[in-house]
Design a protein around this motif. Structure first.
Motif, PDB file in Angstrom:
ATOM      1  N   ALA A 219       3.195   1.232  -6.418  1.00  0.00           N
ATOM      2  CA  ALA A 219       4.346   2.286  -6.795  1.00  0.00           C
ATOM      3  C   ALA A 219       3.704   3.090  -8.092  1.00  0.00           C
ATOM      4  O   ALA A 219       3.962   4.376  -7.908  1.00  0.00           O
ATOM      5  N   VAL A 220       3.171   2.485  -8.964  1.00  0.00           N
ATOM      6  CA  VAL A 220       2.824   3.272 -10.119  1.00  0.00           C
ATOM      7  C   VAL A 220       1.725   4.201  -9.610  1.00  0.00           C
ATOM      8  O   VAL A 220       1.690   5.380 -10.172  1.00  0.00           O
ATOM      9  N   ARG A 221       0.871   3.928  -8.624  1.00  0.00           N
ATOM     10  CA  ARG A 221       0.019   4.923  -8.224  1.00  0.00           C
ATOM     11  C   ARG A 221       0.489   6.109  -7.627  1.00  0.00           C
ATOM     12  O   ARG A 221      -0.061   7.275  -7.651  1.00  0.00           O
ATOM     13  N   GLN A 222       1.717   5.988  -7.266  1.00  0.00           N
ATOM     14  CA  GLN A 222       2.489   7.105  -6.531  1.00  0.00           C
ATOM     15  C   GLN A 222       3.440   7.785  -7.260  1.00  0.00           C
ATOM     16  O   GLN A 222       3.978   8.763  -7.051  1.00  0.00           O
ATOM     17  N   LEU A 223       3.500   7.491  -8.609  1.00  0.00           N
ATOM     18  CA  LEU A 223       4.610   8.183  -9.433  1.00  0.00           C
ATOM     19  C   LEU A 223       4.153   9.709  -9.680  1.00  0.00           C
ATOM     20  O   LEU A 223       5.259  10.424  -9.762  1.00  0.00           O
ATOM     21  N   PRO A 224       2.937  10.172  -9.210  1.00  0.00           N
ATOM     22  CA  PRO A 224       2.892  11.727  -9.304  1.00  0.00           C
ATOM     23  C   PRO A 224       3.873  12.405  -8.339  1.00  0.00           C
ATOM     24  O   PRO A 224       3.714  13.525  -8.272  1.00  0.00           O
ATOM     25  N   LEU A 225       3.887  11.589  -7.440  1.00  0.00           N
ATOM     26  CA  LEU A 225       4.711  12.107  -6.360  1.00  0.00           C
ATOM     27  C   LEU A 225       6.105  12.083  -6.561  1.00  0.00           C
ATOM     28  O   LEU A 225       7.086  12.810  -5.678  1.00  0.00           O
ATOM     29  N   LEU A 226       6.732  11.651  -7.517  1.00  0.00           N
ATOM     30  CA  LEU A 226       8.243  11.599  -7.926  1.00  0.00           C
ATOM     31  C   LEU A 226       8.970  12.760  -7.716  1.00  0.00           C
ATOM     32  O   LEU A 226       8.691  13.670  -8.494  1.00  0.00           O
ATOM     33  N   ARG A 227      10.074  12.633  -6.846  1.00  0.00           N
ATOM     34  CA  ARG A 227      10.934  13.988  -6.635  1.00  0.00           C
ATOM     35  C   ARG A 227      12.492  13.233  -7.014  1.00  0.00           C
ATOM     36  O   ARG A 227      12.563  11.964  -6.914  1.00  0.00           O
ATOM     37  N   GLU A 228      13.163  14.307  -6.929  1.00  0.00           N
ATOM     38  CA  GLU A 228      14.784  13.945  -7.358  1.00  0.00           C
ATOM     39  C   GLU A 228      15.466  13.051  -6.083  1.00  0.00           C
ATOM     40  O   GLU A 228      15.046  13.635  -4.729  1.00  0.00           O
ATOM     41  N   TRP A 229      16.025  12.238  -6.208  1.00  0.00           N
ATOM     42  CA  TRP A 229      16.769  11.364  -5.273  1.00  0.00           C
ATOM     43  C   TRP A 229      18.403  12.260  -5.305  1.00  0.00           C
ATOM     44  O   TRP A 229      19.132  12.297  -5.885  1.00  0.00           O
TER      45      TRP A 229
ATOM     46  N   ASN B 159       1.019  -1.213   0.067  1.00  0.00           N
ATOM     47  CA  ASN B 159      -0.072   0.125   0.059  1.00  0.00           C
ATOM     48  C   ASN B 159       0.895   1.164   0.118  1.00  0.00           C
ATOM     49  O   ASN B 159       2.110   1.116   0.276  1.00  0.00           O
ATOM     50  N   GLU B 160       0.227   2.310  -0.191  1.00  0.00           N
ATOM     51  CA  GLU B 160       0.861   3.509  -0.443  1.00  0.00           C
ATOM     52  C   GLU B 160       1.846   3.865   0.811  1.00  0.00           C
ATOM     53  O   GLU B 160       1.589   3.508   1.859  1.00  0.00           O
ATOM     54  N   PHE B 161       3.117   4.675   0.716  1.00  0.00           N
ATOM     55  CA  PHE B 161       3.804   5.004   1.839  1.00  0.00           C
ATOM     56  C   PHE B 161       3.076   6.006   2.705  1.00  0.00           C
ATOM     57  O   PHE B 161       2.318   6.954   2.275  1.00  0.00           O
ATOM     58  N   PRO B 162       2.893   6.004   4.051  1.00  0.00           N
ATOM     59  CA  PRO B 162       2.180   6.661   4.951  1.00  0.00           C
ATOM     60  C   PRO B 162       2.813   8.013   4.916  1.00  0.00           C
ATOM     61  O   PRO B 162       4.167   8.227   4.503  1.00  0.00           O
ATOM     62  N   GLY B 163       1.888   9.127   5.508  1.00  0.00           N
ATOM     63  CA  GLY B 163       2.444  10.282   5.295  1.00  0.00           C
ATOM     64  C   GLY B 163       2.455  11.151   6.892  1.00  0.00           C
ATOM     65  O   GLY B 163       2.309  10.374   7.941  1.00  0.00           O
ATOM     66  N   MET B 164       2.845  12.156   7.166  1.00  0.00           N
ATOM     67  CA  MET B 164       2.743  12.717   8.639  1.00  0.00           C
ATOM     68  C   MET B 164       1.427  13.125   8.752  1.00  0.00           C
ATOM     69  O   MET B 164       0.953  13.139  10.205  1.00  0.00           O
ATOM     70  N   ASP B 165       0.458  13.040   7.855  1.00  0.00           N
ATOM     71  CA  ASP B 165      -0.701  13.267   8.419  1.00  0.00           C
ATOM     72  C   ASP B 165      -1.540  12.492   7.216  1.00  0.00           C
ATOM     73  O   ASP B 165      -1.077  12.060   6.526  1.00  0.00           O
ATOM     74  N   ALA B 166      -2.960  12.742   7.280  1.00  0.00           N
ATOM     75  CA  ALA B 166      -3.910  11.889   6.499  1.00  0.00           C
ATOM     76  C   ALA B 166      -3.826  12.366   5.072  1.00  0.00           C
ATOM     77  O   ALA B 166      -4.159  11.704   4.168  1.00  0.00           O
ATOM     78  N   SER B 167      -3.348  13.541   4.808  1.00  0.00           N
ATOM     79  CA  SER B 167      -3.317  13.823   3.194  1.00  0.00           C
ATOM     80  C   SER B 167      -2.172  13.254   2.636  1.00  0.00           C
ATOM     81  O   SER B 167      -2.063  13.112   1.383  1.00  0.00           O
ATOM     82  N   GLY B 168      -1.404  12.478   3.316  1.00  0.00           N
ATOM     83  CA  GLY B 168      -0.363  11.702   2.731  1.00  0.00           C
ATOM     84  C   GLY B 168       1.048  12.398   2.306  1.00  0.00           C
ATOM     85  O   GLY B 168       0.974  13.519   2.559  1.00  0.00           O
TER      86      GLY B 168
END
Length: 421
Positions: A363-373, A281-290
């Motif tokens: 992970a594909v569902r999270q692609l819009p979150l992609l940032r630089e490593w 499942n998606e990576f949790p966030g600091m709050d419910a917004s993810g």
């Protein structure tokens, strides 16, 4: 007489085979994480060789991890023993470009017909671009996700994906419930993954980079929040200080309920896990917004050959292009949990694959979150990685309990290692 004719024919055939073998162009290739990618290249190599019978791919011993891969290439550049193509961590490309070891791929790309339509995501190409030139083609892309042993999760009342934790506070609450239910290790969070990737994950979750305006950004509110979140997780879940490999083995053996790591581990976990139900499942966030963002993990294929033979260089480019596009890239998804950095693989070849493999679709569902490593600049990049690693480990072991003090110490140590110009 017949015996002599047979011998002559056999000798001629042997000489022909030998001559054919000598005509093959040998491309030396090195990659990392054999336990993840051995099975991938077992799929890719026969396909490439069928299309390119005149090229032999000679695979070197795999690097242990990305740091080992970079250190090995730096040593081989000095000793004159470089491979032709190497797989390097996305955050380790810059140093090979800065030292003139990696070769620009622009001359090859310019000769390709409709290269941009061959399937490469422009954003993925950007990950391997320095000063406007492409030096690395992304080979495998990962994002952090949550892995759950649903048999153990049920002991805390979690029986379906809708009830999986969405925040780190929820993770800690579940840890308490599971320990009460007799689960010794309710959670492992892979703080020790290569390149301080999970620290960068917590920073990007808050939409803040770890490096900002030429310096480390740990002295920010987001930096302190990241350290305090780790402390809360490690203490609240009484997390053991497992090595990266020991944690994966324990999870596969059904001893850990919640496992936060790279999607890249999925193929290996699926092949080795026991008789229990796995959900991602998606990576949790600091709050419910993810999370607001997450760093792109994974690696890129780079041309580092020091050969002067145009035939060998062209063969190396063919191999590099093959493993990062089309069918080659699709095999990455089929055999691991990585995502191909290639539209043709993701949207055409794998159109039905993710529907049939929902754990790999997370992970594909999270692609819009992609940032630089983010890579650490300068000659001390690997040393900075180690300083931050040691600092996080001090939280894991309980040696560090005062996060503002640790924040100040790490900020000072890393700044001392950052380039001054």
């Amino acid at each position: 007489m017949r015996r002599l004719i047979v011998s002559a024919v056999a000798l001629t055939a042997g000489m022909t085979a030998c001559a054919y073998a000598q005509e093959k162009t040998v491309v030396e290739f090195a990659y990392t994480y054999s336990y993840l990618f051995d099975v991938t290249f077992q799929k890719i190599l026969p396909k490439f060789q069928a299309e390119n019978p005149d090229i032999e791919i000679k695979v070197r011993s795999a690097y242990k991890d990305y740091e080992d891969g970079t250190n090995t290439i730096l040593r081989e550049a000095v000793s004159g023993n470089l491979p032709d193509v190497t797989i390097q961590g996305l955050n380790r490309q810059a140093i090979l470009v800065e030292k003139g070891i990696a070769k620009s791929l622009e001359p090859f790309i310019s000769e390709e017909v409709d290269f941009s339509r061959d399937g490469y995501h422009e954003a993925m190409l950007d990950l391997g671009t320095s000063n406007g030139s492409v030096y690395g083609l992304p080979f495998a892309i990962s994002l952090p996700v949550g892995y759950y042993n649903m048999d153990l999760m049920a002991k805390a009342g979690v029986t379906d994906a809708a009830k999986l934790p969405k925040t780190w506070d929820e993770v800690v609450d579940l840890c308490v419930k599971m320990r009460t239910a007799g689960i010794k290790t309710p959670m492992f969070w892979t703080w020790n993954i290569t390149g301080n990737w999970f620290l960068q994950s917590l920073m990007w979750t808050q939409n803040e980079p770890l490096l900002k305006a030429g310096k480390v950004n740990l002295d920010s509110p987001a930096g302190l929040n990241s350290l305090e979140t780790m402390n809360k997780l490690f203490r609240g879940c009484e997390m053991p200080n497992y090595s990266f490999s020991d944690a994966q083995k324990a999870f596969a053996a059904g001893q850990i309920a919640m496992y936060y790591t790279s999607t890249s581990e999925l193929g290996a976990v699926e092949r080795s896990k026991g008789d229990w139900t796995l959900l991602t499942n998606e990576f949790p966030g600091m709050d419910a917004s993810g999370p607001a963002g997450l760093p792109a993990g994974g690696n890129a294929a780079m041309l580092v050959s020091d050969s002067k033979d145009p035939k060998k260089i062209e063969a190396a480019w063919k191999w590099l292009k093959f493993i990062t596009s089309g069918e080659g890239a699709a095999d990455v998804a089929r055999t691991t949990g990585y995502m191909p950095p290639n539209k043709a693989a993701n949207e055409i070849i794998l159109a039905d694959f993710y529907k049939q493999n929902p754990n790999k679709e997370t992970a594909v569902r999270q692609l819009p979150l992609l940032r630089e490593w983010q890579p650490y600049p300068g000659a001390n990049g690997l040393a900075i990685t180690q300083v931050l690693y040691d600092g996080i480990e001090s939280i894991v072991t309980g040696e560090a309990t005062d996060m503002p003090t640790l924040q100040s110490e790490l900020q000072e140590e890393v700044n001392d290692l950052m380039p001054t110009e």
